[in-house]
Scaffold this motif. Structure first.
Motif, short mmCIF file in Angstrom:
data_model
loop_
_atom_site.label_atom_id
_atom_site.label_comp_id
_atom_site.label_asym_id
_atom_site.label_seq_id
_atom_site.Cartn_x
_atom_site.Cartn_y
_atom_site.Cartn_z
N ALA A 192 0.40 -0.83 -0.38
CA ALA A 192 0.10 0.12 0.08
C ALA A 192 1.18 0.89 0.04
O ALA A 192 0.53 2.43 -0.99
CB ALA A 192 -0.67 0.16 1.20
N ASN A 193 1.96 0.63 0.41
CA ASN A 193 2.95 2.16 0.69
C ASN A 193 3.56 2.24 -1.14
O ASN A 193 4.00 3.93 -0.70
CB ASN A 193 4.15 2.29 1.87
N ASN A 194 4.23 1.60 -2.06
CA ASN A 194 4.54 1.90 -3.08
C ASN A 194 4.00 1.49 -4.08
O ASN A 194 3.68 2.10 -4.92
CB ASN A 194 6.28 1.62 -3.05
N GLU A 221 0.88 3.16 -5.52
CA GLU A 221 0.73 3.88 -6.89
C GLU A 221 2.48 4.63 -7.26
O GLU A 221 2.36 4.52 -8.62
CB GLU A 221 -0.46 4.81 -5.92
N GLU A 222 3.33 4.62 -6.95
CA GLU A 222 4.71 5.15 -7.21
C GLU A 222 4.99 3.72 -8.40
O GLU A 222 5.55 4.71 -9.59
CB GLU A 222 5.32 5.06 -5.73
N LEU A 223 4.68 3.31 -8.00
CA LEU A 223 5.41 1.91 -8.94
C LEU A 223 4.83 2.22 -10.43
O LEU A 223 5.12 1.23 -10.80
CB LEU A 223 5.38 0.76 -8.34
N LEU A 224 3.39 1.96 -10.32
CA LEU A 224 2.44 1.87 -10.85
C LEU A 224 1.89 3.01 -12.00
O LEU A 224 1.40 2.41 -12.95
CB LEU A 224 1.10 0.61 -10.99
N ARG A 225 1.64 3.74 -11.73
CA ARG A 225 1.66 5.24 -11.76
C ARG A 225 2.02 5.70 -14.00
O ARG A 225 0.53 5.90 -14.18
CB ARG A 225 1.89 6.66 -11.37
N ALA A 230 -2.65 -8.97 -2.11
CA ALA A 230 -2.03 -8.31 -2.91
C ALA A 230 -2.81 -7.53 -4.61
O ALA A 230 -2.90 -7.16 -5.16
CB ALA A 230 -0.69 -9.15 -3.13
N LYS A 231 -3.63 -9.41 -4.73
CA LYS A 231 -3.99 -8.73 -6.40
C LYS A 231 -4.66 -7.48 -5.89
O LYS A 231 -5.14 -6.96 -6.95
CB LYS A 231 -4.49 -10.15 -6.58
N ASN A 232 -5.53 -7.58 -4.95
CA ASN A 232 -6.86 -6.72 -4.82
C ASN A 232 -6.36 -4.89 -4.88
O ASN A 232 -7.00 -4.06 -5.12
CB ASN A 232 -7.50 -6.92 -3.40
N LEU A 233 -5.00 -5.27 -3.91
CA LEU A 233 -4.02 -3.90 -3.27
C LEU A 233 -4.11 -3.35 -5.54
O LEU A 233 -4.10 -2.12 -5.66
CB LEU A 233 -3.01 -4.14 -3.37
N ILE A 234 -4.00 -4.12 -6.22
CA ILE A 234 -3.27 -4.44 -7.81
C ILE A 234 -4.05 -3.83 -8.81
O ILE A 234 -4.56 -2.18 -9.01
CB ILE A 234 -2.55 -4.92 -8.44
N ASP A 235 -5.70 -4.41 -7.90
CA ASP A 235 -6.97 -3.89 -8.56
C ASP A 235 -7.41 -2.62 -8.35
O ASP A 235 -7.00 -1.59 -9.32
CB ASP A 235 -7.65 -5.48 -8.41
N ARG A 236 -6.87 -2.76 -7.12
CA ARG A 236 -7.74 -1.01 -6.63
C ARG A 236 -6.45 0.06 -7.39
O ARG A 236 -6.95 0.93 -7.56
CB ARG A 236 -7.23 -1.25 -4.88
N THR A 237 -5.49 0.07 -7.33
CA THR A 237 -4.40 0.89 -8.05
C THR A 237 -4.47 0.68 -9.15
O THR A 237 -4.89 2.43 -9.55
CB THR A 237 -3.26 -0.03 -7.18
N CYS A 238 -4.80 -0.24 -10.28
CA CYS A 238 -5.00 -0.03 -11.45
C CYS A 238 -6.54 1.23 -11.46
O CYS A 238 -6.59 1.76 -12.33
CB CYS A 238 -5.17 -0.96 -11.94
#
Length: 223
Positions: free
Chosen positions: A92-94, A96-100, A114-122
């Protein structure tokens, strides 16, 4: 990410989260696509027990970072582009920075949190996501947040309910290389379709049973 017309810019950037079994299955194909930058994100180390199902690595790589080791191989395949390795676990800390600044995110991680976090970030960044998962003799592939209908669908809407104890964490001991390769091929095909403007259905779940060698398709209610 795609522009307002749904097309991608010429300087294509793809991030792969997870350089384990599914990462090893899809990375060589992605590196042969016309990319400007391929980013590999994984904080894990190469383990002897995983060499059979992670063919990018050999005995000499045991103990070394997966992201950096996989990146070394991919630099030999990606001609004219760059390969970036992040030896970190996405959290959760990185996230957005890694994927933006990516155009497409590909994930093959095992942990559903982790899958859910990646989904929410995307979803928040408007980046198409190609997701793959395996368990035992079965695997699945789906696309989310691509341009077009059902772009607002999320993993939470497709898989409601709480994460079961058997799903919480990584257990790849029962997953064989043939299943990983089959799921990796289908993930790569979805990436190819996205890059070339071919139609994809957000939230469509492709399920594969290794025992029967059969695929089946489940469309979301909105499709």
């Amino acid at each position: 990410m795609p522009n307002s017309s749904g097309t991608f810019p010429p300087d294509l950037r793809i991030a792969v989260v997870g350089a384990g079994g599914l990462g090893c299955a899809i990375l060589p194909t992605l590196a042969r696509m016309d990319l400007d930058r391929l980013t590999i994100i994984d904080g894990d180390r190469v383990e002897a027990a995983n060499l059979e199902r992670q063919p990018l690595y050999g005995p000499m790589d045991i103990g070394h970072p997966k992201a950096r080791t996989a990146a070394g191989w991919m630099r030999q395949l990606l001609i004219g582009g760059s390969v970036v390795a992040h030896d970190v676990f996405l959290d959760a800390n990185n996230a957005e920075e890694l994927l933006r600044d990516q155009d497409i995110v590909v994930e093959g991680v095992d942990d559903l949190h982790a899958k859910n976090l990646i989904d929410r970030t995307c979803a928040a960044l408007g980046i198409p996501l190609v997701s793959g998962g395996v368990h035992g003799e079965q695997g699945q592939v789906l696309v989310l947040h691509a341009p077009g209908r059902n772009g607002s669908l999320s993993r939470a809407s497709l898989f409601p309910g709480r994460t079961g104890q058997e799903q919480d964490g990584c257990d790849m001991r029962r997953v064989g290389l043939p299943l990983l390769e089959e799921i990796g091929r289908t993930m790569a095909a979805n990436v190819y379709d996205l890059l070339h403007g071919r139609p994809v259905v957000n939230g469509r779940i492709h399920l594969y049973d290794r025992a029967t060698h059969r695929w089946q398709r489940m469309d979301p209610p909105e499709a």
